[in-house]
Motif scaffolding. Structure first.
Motif, PDB file in Angstrom:
ATOM      1  N   ASP A   1       0.826  -1.202   0.000  1.00 43.22           N
ATOM      2  CA  ASP A   1       0.000   0.000   0.000  1.00 43.22           C
ATOM      3  C   ASP A   1       0.862   1.254   0.000  1.00 43.22           C
ATOM      4  O   ASP A   1       1.965   1.256   0.563  1.00 43.22           O
ATOM      5  CB  ASP A   1      -0.915   0.024   1.226  1.00 43.22           C
TER       6      ASP A   1
ATOM      7  N   ASP B   1      -6.116   5.280 -10.517  1.00 41.23           N
ATOM      8  CA  ASP B   1      -6.796   4.340  -9.627  1.00 41.23           C
ATOM      9  C   ASP B   1      -7.871   3.561 -10.381  1.00 41.23           C
ATOM     10  O   ASP B   1      -7.917   2.329 -10.341  1.00 41.23           O
ATOM     11  CB  ASP B   1      -7.411   5.118  -8.460  1.00 41.23           C
TER      12      ASP B   1
ATOM     13  N   TYR C   1      -2.199   1.951 -10.902  1.00 41.20           N
ATOM     14  CA  TYR C   1      -1.488   1.715  -9.636  1.00 41.20           C
ATOM     15  C   TYR C   1      -1.275   0.212  -9.423  1.00 41.20           C
ATOM     16  O   TYR C   1      -0.194  -0.227  -9.034  1.00 41.20           O
ATOM     17  CB  TYR C   1      -2.288   2.275  -8.454  1.00 41.20           C
ATOM     18  N   GLU C   2      -2.315  -0.548  -9.695  1.00 44.67           N
ATOM     19  CA  GLU C   2      -2.225  -1.996  -9.505  1.00 44.67           C
ATOM     20  C   GLU C   2      -1.194  -2.598 -10.461  1.00 44.67           C
ATOM     21  O   GLU C   2      -0.379  -3.439 -10.061  1.00 44.67           O
ATOM     22  CB  GLU C   2      -3.596  -2.631  -9.735  1.00 44.67           C
TER      23      GLU C   2
ATOM     24  N   SER D   1      -0.805  -2.636  -3.997  1.00 42.74           N
ATOM     25  CA  SER D   1      -2.064  -3.237  -3.572  1.00 42.74           C
ATOM     26  C   SER D   1      -3.156  -2.182  -3.573  1.00 42.74           C
ATOM     27  O   SER D   1      -4.300  -2.448  -3.957  1.00 42.74           O
ATOM     28  CB  SER D   1      -1.913  -3.828  -2.160  1.00 42.74           C
ATOM     29  N   SER D   2      -2.801  -0.979  -3.122  1.00 44.55           N
ATOM     30  CA  SER D   2      -3.726   0.145  -3.134  1.00 44.55           C
ATOM     31  C   SER D   2      -2.934   1.429  -2.972  1.00 44.55           C
ATOM     32  O   SER D   2      -1.810   1.426  -2.455  1.00 44.55           O
ATOM     33  CB  SER D   2      -4.764   0.030  -2.003  1.00 44.55           C
TER      34      SER D   2
ATOM     35  N   ASN E   1      -3.803   5.025  -1.276  1.00 39.68           N
ATOM     36  CA  ASN E   1      -4.783   5.740  -0.466  1.00 39.68           C
ATOM     37  C   ASN E   1      -4.659   7.233  -0.715  1.00 39.68           C
ATOM     38  O   ASN E   1      -3.627   7.840  -0.404  1.00 39.68           O
ATOM     39  CB  ASN E   1      -4.556   5.420   1.016  1.00 39.68           C
TER      40      ASN E   1
END
Length: 348
Positions: A49, A69, A74-75, A80-81, A83
């Motif tokens: 993350d 996103d 991003y993936e 993974s994420s 924020n």
């Protein structure tokens, strides 16, 4: 006097296509050129993350992040994420406390922290090649068209922007005692209601909002009046650059892909802000679209068309440092900027 933007520059489809390949390359093999041997490549587990501190609320200003996103950039880059933490926030405190990995800020806020506090921060790229800060006034009110027009006026300044406004005054040889600084929030209502003569704003946000109400406005852009500097800067700590270089490069790739989409499709960027990411903010669709279109003139320049999005040329770095010096901040370009990661991304 009403500030107007120039016509749009050409699209960036070729950049997007090239960066799609770069993203896959970085995801597959994190060990790029310039990587430290002690780093842990993304490998099968990815980078995990990442927390990105935004400088403002979840409006169209971050359209590139929304695309990255939504479209899975991003993936694909190995996260993974990511924020997205809304502001308003200069990013200095979250970075130094470790609550953010990267922050979107501006060169004056970061430069002030580095020069005055020795903060171990570096700018590794910039979304906006020219800063959008302005003193907004009504043409039939304060009508502040030059720095000298500030004298004797009541100027609404937000707490988080006070350092930046003080720098603007210093750059124009104006003492704060020559005007009245009125603490305000981010709603330009005090300007519209006549409580202040000028209001610190964004050319791509509040200036559009007030003009949309049918009011003739006057802008005093910082970039054209002694304080040109880059904004929406990607900023991180020296430690993160040293320990997570490949992670930052993968993040920049995803961001470039996202902002390429945002430049090419401001309508969708605005929709993502209004209907998805900023849905709880009740954003005005027309104003959001106008802002998304206008900010492209800050994102794309002749230099980014030649060298790539987010690039900060030596000349622009020098202009930014000169702006900081006029604001009383002594700092070297090497203490504020590190473009080596972005250079490696484009080389790869």
């Amino acid at each position: 006097m009403t500030f107007r933007f120039s016509t749009s520059r050409r699209r960036l489809a070729a950049v997007g296509a090239g960066l799609a390949v770069a993203a896959l390359a970085l995801t597959a093999c994190a060990g790029g050129s310039g990587s430290d041997a002690s780093e842990s490549p993304a490998g099968d587990e990815g980078f995990g993350d990442l927390t990105l501190q935004l400088s403002w609320i979840l409006n169209e200003e971050f359209a590139g992040e929304y695309f990255a996103d939504t479209n899975g950039y991003y993936e694909e880059a190995g996260f993974s994420s990511v924020n997205l933490v809304p502001g308003p926030e200069t990013g200095v405190a979250p970075l130094l406390s470790g609550s953010a990995d990267v922050a979107l800020s501006d060169a004056v806020s970061i430069g002030s922290a580095v020069a005055s506090e020795g903060a171990p921060l570096k700018i590794i790229g910039a979304t906006f090649q020219a800063n959008p800060f302005t003193i907004l006034s009504l043409a039939d009110g304060g009508d502040i068209a030059t720095p000298e027009d500030l004298i004797g006026k009541r100027i609404g300044i937000q707490d988080s922007n006070r350092t930046l406004f003080d720098a603007f005054l210093l750059a124009n040889d104006i003492d704060a005692s020559e005007l009245t600084i009125v603490p305000v929030q981010y709603d330009p209502a005090p300007l519209v209601n006549g409580e202040v003569d000028g209001f610190m704003a964004y050319l791509t946000n509040e200036s559009i909002t007030v003009a949309a109400e049918g009011l003739e406005t006057t802008n005093l852009p910082f970039a054209d009046n002694g304080l040109p500097f880059v904004a929406e800067t990607f900023t991180t700590t020296d430690e993160t650059i040293a320990s997570s270089r490949d992670m930052l490069k993968a993040f920049l790739v995803a961001e470039i892909r996202g902002w390429t989409d945002a430049v090419n499709d401001p309508e969708e960027g605005s929709r993502l802000a209004v209907e998805v990411y900023g849905a709880e903010l009740d954003l005005n669709p027309e104003n959001s679209l106008a802002g998304a279109i206008a900010q492209n003139e800050l994102v794309v320049s002749e230099e980014t068309e030649e060298f790539g999005l987010f690039w900060i040329s030596d000349e622009l770095q020098a202009a930014t440092i000169e702006s900081l010096e006029r604001a009383g901040l002594e700092i070297e370009a090497g203490d504020l900027f590190d473009l080596s990661l972005l250079a490696e991304v484009y080389e790869e």
